[in-house]
Motif scaffolding. Structure first.
Motif, PDB file in Angstrom:
ATOM      1  N   ALA A  26      91.633  31.088  21.051  1.00 14.45           N
ATOM      2  CA  ALA A  26      92.514  29.971  20.703  1.00 14.45           C
ATOM      3  C   ALA A  26      91.768  28.929  19.874  1.00 14.45           C
ATOM      4  N   LYS A  27      90.522  28.676  20.206  1.00 15.18           N
ATOM      5  CA  LYS A  27      89.727  27.688  19.471  1.00 15.18           C
ATOM      6  C   LYS A  27      89.427  28.182  18.056  1.00 15.18           C
ATOM      7  N   ILE A  28      89.044  29.449  17.920  1.00 10.97           N
ATOM      8  CA  ILE A  28      88.754  30.008  16.601  1.00 10.97           C
ATOM      9  C   ILE A  28      90.013  29.949  15.732  1.00 10.97           C
ATOM     10  N   TYR A  29      91.165  30.323  16.306  1.00 14.24           N
ATOM     11  CA  TYR A  29      92.423  30.247  15.559  1.00 14.24           C
ATOM     12  C   TYR A  29      92.712  28.799  15.155  1.00 14.24           C
ATOM     13  N   ALA A  30      92.601  27.882  16.101  1.00 13.22           N
ATOM     14  CA  ALA A  30      92.916  26.478  15.820  1.00 13.22           C
ATOM     15  C   ALA A  30      92.024  25.908  14.718  1.00 13.22           C
ATOM     16  N   GLU A  31      90.756  26.260  14.725  1.00 19.16           N
ATOM     17  CA  GLU A  31      89.816  25.708  13.750  1.00 19.16           C
ATOM     18  C   GLU A  31      89.908  26.355  12.372  1.00 19.16           C
ATOM     19  N   ASN A  32      90.424  27.583  12.293  1.00 15.72           N
ATOM     20  CA  ASN A  32      90.376  28.313  11.028  1.00 15.72           C
ATOM     21  C   ASN A  32      91.729  28.718  10.458  1.00 15.72           C
ATOM     22  N   ALA A  34      95.116  27.462  11.964  1.00 13.50           N
ATOM     23  CA  ALA A  34      96.265  26.618  12.306  1.00 13.50           C
ATOM     24  C   ALA A  34      96.630  25.597  11.236  1.00 13.50           C
ATOM     25  N   ARG A  35      95.681  25.202  10.400  1.00 11.52           N
ATOM     26  CA  ARG A  35      95.997  24.223   9.359  1.00 11.52           C
ATOM     27  C   ARG A  35      97.168  24.728   8.510  1.00 11.52           C
ATOM     28  N   SER A  40     101.756  26.726  16.358  1.00  9.68           N
ATOM     29  CA  SER A  40     102.933  27.435  16.847  1.00  9.68           C
ATOM     30  C   SER A  40     103.065  28.832  16.251  1.00  9.68           C
ATOM     31  N   GLY A  41     102.258  29.142  15.219  1.00  6.83           N
ATOM     32  CA  GLY A  41     102.374  30.422  14.540  1.00  6.83           C
ATOM     33  C   GLY A  41     103.554  30.498  13.591  1.00  6.83           C
ATOM     34  N   LYS A  42     104.256  29.384  13.389  1.00  6.50           N
ATOM     35  CA  LYS A  42     105.459  29.384  12.546  1.00  6.50           C
ATOM     36  C   LYS A  42     105.176  29.129  11.075  1.00  6.50           C
ATOM     37  N   LEU A  44     104.213  27.020   7.537  1.00  7.47           N
ATOM     38  CA  LEU A  44     104.889  25.896   6.890  1.00  7.47           C
ATOM     39  C   LEU A  44     105.860  26.476   5.880  1.00  7.47           C
ATOM     40  N   GLU A  45     107.132  26.313   6.134  1.00  6.81           N
ATOM     41  CA  GLU A  45     108.168  26.919   5.297  1.00  6.81           C
ATOM     42  C   GLU A  45     107.954  26.610   3.820  1.00  6.81           C
ATOM     43  N   GLY A  46     107.984  27.652   3.020  1.00  4.16           N
ATOM     44  CA  GLY A  46     107.817  27.521   1.590  1.00  4.16           C
ATOM     45  C   GLY A  46     106.379  27.410   1.129  1.00  4.16           C
ATOM     46  N   ALA A  47     105.457  27.277   2.067  1.00  2.00           N
ATOM     47  CA  ALA A  47     104.051  27.125   1.678  1.00  2.00           C
ATOM     48  C   ALA A  47     103.161  28.215   2.300  1.00  2.00           C
ATOM     49  N   TYR A  48     103.215  28.333   3.615  1.00  5.84           N
ATOM     50  CA  TYR A  48     102.350  29.284   4.317  1.00  5.84           C
ATOM     51  C   TYR A  48     103.185  30.079   5.312  1.00  5.84           C
ATOM     52  N   PRO A  49     103.010  31.396   5.326  1.00  2.66           N
ATOM     53  CA  PRO A  49     103.852  32.226   6.192  1.00  2.66           C
ATOM     54  C   PRO A  49     103.541  32.042   7.673  1.00  2.66           C
ATOM     55  N   GLY A  50     104.564  32.246   8.465  1.00  2.48           N
ATOM     56  CA  GLY A  50     104.381  32.264   9.900  1.00  2.48           C
ATOM     57  C   GLY A  50     103.749  33.582  10.321  1.00  2.48           C
ATOM     58  N   LEU A  51     103.071  33.567  11.439  1.00  2.15           N
ATOM     59  CA  LEU A  51     102.460  34.782  11.970  1.00  2.15           C
ATOM     60  C   LEU A  51     103.254  35.340  13.144  1.00  2.15           C
TER      61      LEU A  51
END
Length: 118
Positions: A26-32, A34-35, A40-42, A44-51
């Motif tokens: 979770a920490k590795i994901y958050a630091e690398n 999540a930006r 939430s894994g969703k 940013l619509e129109g910019a970065y795909p959800g996972l």
């Protein structure tokens, strides 16, 4: 009897190497990740795909590993940014969070993918 007790103590005593935890997924994901992909894994619509539910994230592990290793478009390559164990942790987190039910990734799988890409 003493030999059996001594053997049991050796077998049951945790090895310092085995007792050390690996990277915190979770920490590795958050630091690398999540930006862009959000906690939430969703995404940013129109910019970065959800996972969450993403076909690459939840598909065969080698495709997800290659994408994270080499990047694509605006996504940077993490080949030289994360250790194999850290990359496996982040991938495993994404593949098993937000309702995703894909399998975990191991550091050995990442190492193998790196070697195959040379």
């Amino acid at each position: 009897m003493r030999r059996m007790i001594a053997l049991a103590l050796i077998v049951l005593t945790p090895s310092p190497i085995l007792a050390q935890p690996g990277p915190d997924p979770a920490k590795i994901y958050a630091e690398n990740c999540a930006r862009c992909h959000q906690l939430s894994g969703k995404g940013l619509e129109g910019a970065y795909p959800g996972l969450a539910g993403d076909r690459i994230t939840t598909g065969p592990a080698p495709a997800a590993i290659r994408l994270v290793l080499d990047g694509k478009g605006e996504m940077p390559a993490f080949r030289n940014r994360l250790s194999d164990a850290e990359m496996a942790a982040a991938l495993s987190y994404a593949r098993t969070s937000w309702g995703n039910m894909a399998g975990a990734v191991t550091g050995q799988e990442v190492t193998k993918a790196k070697a195959a890409a040379k």
